[in-house]
Design an enzyme around this catalytic site. Structure first.
Site: not given
Ligand code: NAD
Length: 489
Positions: A180, A234, A238-239, A256, A291, A391
């Site tokens: 996804k 993400g 959300t995690g 992650e 990230c 962040e």
């Molecule tokens: P996000 O959490 O908003 O979205 C990430 C993904 O999750 C997207 O595909 C989104 O559609 C999906 N999502 C959103 N809500 C959801 C739910 N309720 N259930 C399941 N899936 C859902 O993050 P973003 O804004 O797309 O990305 C930025 C974030 O990602 C930052 O916090 C960044 O630090 C983090 N990130 C972490 C790493 C790492 O390796 N630790 C790497 C890259 C990005």
């Protein structure tokens, strides 16, 4: 070549069970964050589409030999890697159109996808268990098996590189996957479905791609009892939500998440390299949307003025613009919402610290059509400031001074995150104290951002659960099974 891809990609479909399918939910538009141009449409999938993808993945996992055929997995992943390498310019052009990031960064990402799949193609044949004789006439085997159906949910900031480190080990270990992607970058991920489709060693349904919003599409994957594992990259919030959704059937999780990483500069460092290292760590090249970005720069008091002076000289020279223009070093941020969030933090920062570079949206000429933010630096950032704790995920660096080694360690750890840290010093003792006392998954000494396919990375504290890359990154996608045999006397 890039134009042709954009036309073919006018409307992307879901890739489910080896077929291209439209959703009853209709489509959504994806526009360039650099100039607002409509790039393509993708499926606004429904929960029914998610269920169809889960069924296809389950069927492929249960009914084919994929999970036991390591040679087929090596061949499939090797061919995939070669095909991505062959198309990397094309994929990079697509990624730059949809994310706005500088083309060389996109090219590096596409090549990283090729390298990561090639690395795990080899490891597919290196999944061993152990055996033991625990007591007389008793033989135990510890076998490593795939987990089953794995949902991979990725963000938009580095969609190909982040997908690579999840999909490659998941497939190498023998799982079936449902990907996804984030909606802003759905196209470059769905393009990969075309490559998968062309490789006969991938059984139909082993790889599925479903596009659409986090809720309901990602949430339905996280909730479903027939999904065995979620690999999520993400935001930390959300995690947390995914962890709650996944609790129903106690899914395996790889998370992650976010970061607020320190770059620590000691007075005894190679100063030129430290300055360039700190600017690189701040990840302006991806408009700060990384990230691991070193957004908290901790500088030893005695070199603070010199450090700030050089930053003020160097950062404003960075060229901001659409990533497809030659020489551009900083692209747009991904969306209007992200722009609003970042400029909101910048306004907060102006009250909490001293603005020394940037501090505004850029709207000169064509930049007005996109979401461009000037690379921004704050000095005198208190460790408890909002901009030091949250962040921002934008091109914003904050500088804080420290007195001595203990103070540097205390400040570095003064965060709920623990993804990475970098230290610049010529004193090995200081460097190793930082390496052992700072709570983060990767520590870089006199360098930044070195991530190899063979070296694990991941977060301490609220930066995540589990590890990516390397052997541990492969084993995340496996279950251990104990089989015991009694020898008849
Ligand atoms: P996000 O959490 O908003 O979205 C990430 C993904 O999750 C997207 O595909 C989104 O559609 C999906 N999502 C959103 N809500 C959801 C739910 N309720 N259930 C399941 N899936 C859902 O993050 P973003 O804004 O797309 O990305 C930025 C974030 O990602 C930052 O916090 C960044 O630090 C983090 N990130 C972490 C790493 C790492 O390796 N630790 C790497 C890259 C990005």
């Amino acid at each position: 070549m890039a134009e042709a891809t954009a036309q073919q990609a006018a409307t992307y479909k879901n890739f489910i069970g080896g077929e291209w399918r439209e959703s009853e939910g209709g489509v959504f538009d994806v526009r360039s964050p650099a100039n607002g141009e409509l790039l393509y449409r993708a499926q606004r999938s429904t929960v029914d589409d998610v269920h169809a993808a889960i069924r296809a993945a389950r069927q492929a996992f249960e009914s084919t030999e994929w999970r036991e055929d390591t040679a087929a997995r090596t061949a499939a992943l090797s061919k995939f890697s070669e095909a991505v390498r062959g198309r990397h310019q094309d994929l990079a052009a697509q990624l730059t159109r949809e994310s706005g990031k500088p083309f060389p960064i996109s090219r590096g990402e596409a090549l990283r996808l090729a390298e990561t799949t090639s690395y795990y193609a080899g490891l597919a044949r290196w999944i061993f268990g152990r055996s033991q004789i625990p007591q007389p006439n008793s033989i135990s085997m510890i076998m490593r098996e795939p987990v089953g159906v794995v949902a991979i949910i990725v963000p938009w900031n580095a969609p190909l590189a982040l997908l690579a480190r999840a999909i490659a080990p998941a497939l190498a270990a023998g799982n079936a996957v449902i990907v996804k992607p984030a909606s802003y970058t759905a196209g470059s991920t769905v393009e990969l479905g075309r490559i998968i489709e062309s490789i006969e060693e991938f059984p139909k349904g082993i790889v599925n791609v479903v596009t659409g919003p986090g809720n309901p599409v990602g949430a339905a994957l996280a909730r479903d009892d027939d999904v065995d594992m979620v690999s999520f990259t993400g935001d930390t919030s959300t995690g947390r939500e995914i962890m709650r959704l996944a609790a129903g059937n106690l899914k395996k999780l790889s998370l992650e998440l976010g970061g607020k990483s320190p770059t620590i500069v000691f007075a005894d460092s190679n100063f030129d390299r430290a300055i360039r290292g700190a600017i690189n760590a701040a990840s302006f090249y991806n408009a700060g949307q990384i990230c691991i970005a070193g957004t908290r720069v901790l500088v030893e008091e005695s070199v603070h003025d010199q450090f700030v002076g050089r930053i003020k000289e160097m950062v404003p020279k960075m060229k901001v613009g659409p990533g497809w223009e030659k020489g551009v070093e900083v692209g747009p941020v991904i969306s209007a919402a992200q722009l609003e969030k970042i400029t909101g933090y910048i306004e907060t920062g102006k009250k909490e610290a001293r603005l020394v570079v940037g501090g505004q949206r850029l709207t000169d000429g064509d930049l007005a059509k996109g979401y461009f933010v000037a690379p921004t630096v704050f000095d005198g950032m208190s460790p408890d400031a909002t901009i030091a704790q949250e962040e921002i995920f934008g091109p914003v660096m904050g500088i804080t001074t420290f007195k001595d080694l203990d103070d540097a360690i205390r400040l570095a750890n003064h965060t709920r995150y623990g993804l990475v840290a970098a230290v610049w010093t010529r004193d090995i003792n200081k460097a190793m104290k930082i390496a052992t006392r700072v709570r983060a998954g990767s520590i870089w000494i006199n360098t930044f951002g070195k991530m190899y396919q063979s070296t694990e990375m991941g977060g301490f504290k609220q930066s995540g659960l589990g590890r990516q890359y390397g052997l541990e990154g492969l084993f995340e996608y496996t279950e251990l099974k104990h089989v015991n045999i009694q020898i008849e006397k």
